[in-house]
Design an enzyme around this catalytic site. Structure first.
Site, PDB file in Angstrom:
ATOM      1  CE1 TYR A 135      -4.417  -1.196   0.607  1.00 26.87           C
ATOM      2  CE2 TYR A 135      -3.138  -2.993   1.539  1.00 26.87           C
ATOM      3  CZ  TYR A 135      -4.327  -2.503   1.045  1.00 26.87           C
ATOM      4  OH  TYR A 135      -5.424  -3.315   0.984  1.00 26.87           O
ATOM      5  CE1 TYR A 174      -2.631  -6.606   3.633  1.00 31.71           C
ATOM      6  CE2 TYR A 174      -3.448  -6.229   1.400  1.00 31.71           C
ATOM      7  CZ  TYR A 174      -3.616  -6.152   2.776  1.00 31.71           C
ATOM      8  OH  TYR A 174      -4.789  -5.628   3.275  1.00 31.71           O
ATOM      9  NE  ARG A 184      -7.110 -10.258   4.427  1.00 27.27           N
ATOM     10  CZ  ARG A 184      -8.018  -9.386   3.983  1.00 27.27           C
ATOM     11  NH1 ARG A 184      -7.838  -8.089   4.117  1.00 27.27           N
ATOM     12  NH2 ARG A 184      -9.143  -9.788   3.435  1.00 27.27           N
ATOM     13  CG  HIS A 187      -8.207  -7.170  -0.266  1.00 28.57           C
ATOM     14  ND1 HIS A 187      -7.136  -7.876   0.244  1.00 28.57           N
ATOM     15  CD2 HIS A 187      -8.172  -5.960   0.345  1.00 28.57           C
ATOM     16  CE1 HIS A 187      -6.495  -7.122   1.122  1.00 28.57           C
ATOM     17  NE2 HIS A 187      -7.089  -5.949   1.198  1.00 28.57           N
ATOM     18  CG  HIS A 189      -9.752  -2.095   1.355  1.00 30.29           C
ATOM     19  ND1 HIS A 189     -10.068  -2.641   2.576  1.00 30.29           N
ATOM     20  CD2 HIS A 189      -8.470  -2.463   1.116  1.00 30.29           C
ATOM     21  CE1 HIS A 189      -9.024  -3.306   3.056  1.00 30.29           C
ATOM     22  NE2 HIS A 189      -8.035  -3.209   2.185  1.00 30.29           N
TER      23      HIS A 189
HETATM   24 FE   LIG Z   1      -6.242  -4.405   2.343  1.00 33.58          FE
END
Ligand SMILES: [Fe+2]
Lengths: 267, 164
Positions: A135, A174, A184, A187, A189
């Site tokens: 991110y 990640y 995870r 995805h 959000h």
């Molecule tokens: Fe996330």
């Protein structure tokens, strides 16, 4: 072990969650915990008390939610318009000087309310990791490369039929520190508004065929498989573009609106 | 009714996407007639929650719930009746707004570790028929204070609605 943890929590012992060691708890143990909870009656909304996702331990309410009829400001969602969002914000591949690295995608679909009506001209916000699973957020310490051409943040308004569309890069999976070797699934959000304040939704869209979904305590907190499947986009070849990008379709259904459901009041 | 899409946690990495300049200033801080609504978000151990996000929806001072755009690009224009604030490292949130002409602020709570949004209300101190425990305190400097406890002995009353 688990029941002991939860009892100490009820007794108000601080930092009960530290007794879970994220370094030594294995995926196998987490998957076991998930399976035991899934053996109970399936729920279509995420369980707020879901110990396999460790951070829920001290952050879920323990009292029953109180049922109230919405009134006043609860009957009307905030309104957004073209002064709030520029069309270019829906394209996450053109926000910086150059092209971000990764698999170019288009994610599109409709936002509907619980009665199947399109949610028109309403705000959709998204955020995601880059192709490497990182991110553009100062809190993300995953040692994967940042992409100077990718913020992973987008906004758009739905059109008059409730359609939204984003152009982006397929996010990478990640790691996180819930347990040992925790990953995870890829995805995006999503943040959504309806016409009522009560329809507010923040959720995550997943990709079809992702082997990490079954292992993920966040996705598995929705214990009804049919409900869980509503978070998975479908590959949409009709929206893939020749020599350019791959299309995905994901429709979002909000809860019912009250404005049309409640008896009209005469004041 | 069509089955709703389930919620998921906002996660830890939302700030750069959801926060924006002026997000918590429904009216400019310090403007004539403005009030500050603020508080902390706590977990079940009484520790602050530094990765929560609070949104409020409210009527204007005359009791009208505005249906106008402009919340994301506030330019001193019309009052939109909506705002959001990400908690800081101390779990603190604040809004600069006006006291609504209806008795409460409608509130949504999001956080890492919270798998779905929570709804509650913050009533004005002089509200009649307020839900127990959901009344803001008027501080000596005039600010309204309301703490949110996700869990524990002071757990906040959270709501569900007939169609959610
Ligand atoms: Fe996330």
């Amino acid at each position: 072990m688990l029941s002991v943890q939860r009892k100490t929590l009820v007794d108000g012992v601080r930092h009960a969650s530290l007794a879970f060691d994220p370094v030594t708890t294995s995926q196998h143990e987490i998957s076991d915990e998930i399976a035991k909870i899934h053996a109970d009656a399936p729920a279509g909304a995420p369980l707020l008390d879901f110990p396999p996702y460790r951070s829920t331990l001290l952050r879920h309410p323990t009292k029953e939610l109180q049922l109230v009829d919405p009134e006043g400001a609860e009957l009307l969602a905030p309104v957004f318009g073209h002064s709030d969002v520029a069309p270019v914000e829906a394209d996450l591949t053109v926000q910086r000087g150059g092209e971000p690295i990764g698999e170019r995608i288009r994610v599109h679909g409709r936002v509907l309310d619980g009665d199947g009506r399109p949610v028109r001209r309403q705000l959709v916000e998204i955020w995601q990791a880059n192709a490497a699973g990182r991110y553009s957020h100062q809190g993300d310490q995953h040692p994967a490369p940042l992409d100077p051409n990718f913020t992973g943040v987008g906004r758009c308004l739905t059109d008059d039929d409730g359609w939204y569309s984003f152009t982006s890069i397929k996010p990478g999976p990640y790691p996180w520190r819930n347990h040992h070797n925790a990953w995870r699934p890829a995805h995006i959000h999503f943040s959504l508004f309806g016409t009522d304040f009560t329809q507010r939704l923040i959720t995550q869209m997943y990709f079809p065929g992702d082997q990490l979904l079954a292992l993920d305590p966040i996705a598995q907190s929705i214990t009804d498989p049919a409900a869980r499947s509503r978070l998975i986009a479908s590959y949409d070849h009709s929206r893939s573009e020749h020599e350019w990008l791959l299309g995905y379709r994901w429709d979002i259904v909000l809860t019912g609106s009250h404005a049309t459901y409640l008896e009209p009041s005469d004041d | 009714m069509t089955e709703a899409t389930p919620g998921q946690t906002v996660g830890p990495f939302f700030h750069h996407a959801l926060a924006y300049p002026g997000d918590s200033e429904l009216v400019p801080f310090g403007a004539a007639g403005s009030v500050v609504l603020h508080g902390h978000v706590y977990d079940g151990a009484g520790d602050p929650v530094p990765d929560a996000m609070i949104e409020i929806r409210q009527a204007d001072a005359s009791g009208v719930v505005p249906a106008v755009g402009g919340s994301l690009r506030r330019r001193g224009s019309a009052f939109t009746g909506w705002g959001r604030c990400c908690t800081d490292a101390a779990g603190h949130y604040w809004f600069s707004t006006v006291e609504p002409g209806l008795p409460f602020f409608a509130v949504t709570v999001f956080a890492r570790g919270l798998l779905d949004r929570l709804f509650t209300r913050i009533y004005l101190p002089d509200a009649t028929d307020a839900v127990d425990g959901l009344v803001a305190t008027r501080e000596t400097d005039g600010r309204l204070r309301f703490d949110i406890h996700l869990q524990g002995p002071s757990e906040t009353v959270f709501f569900t609605f007939p169609r959610t």
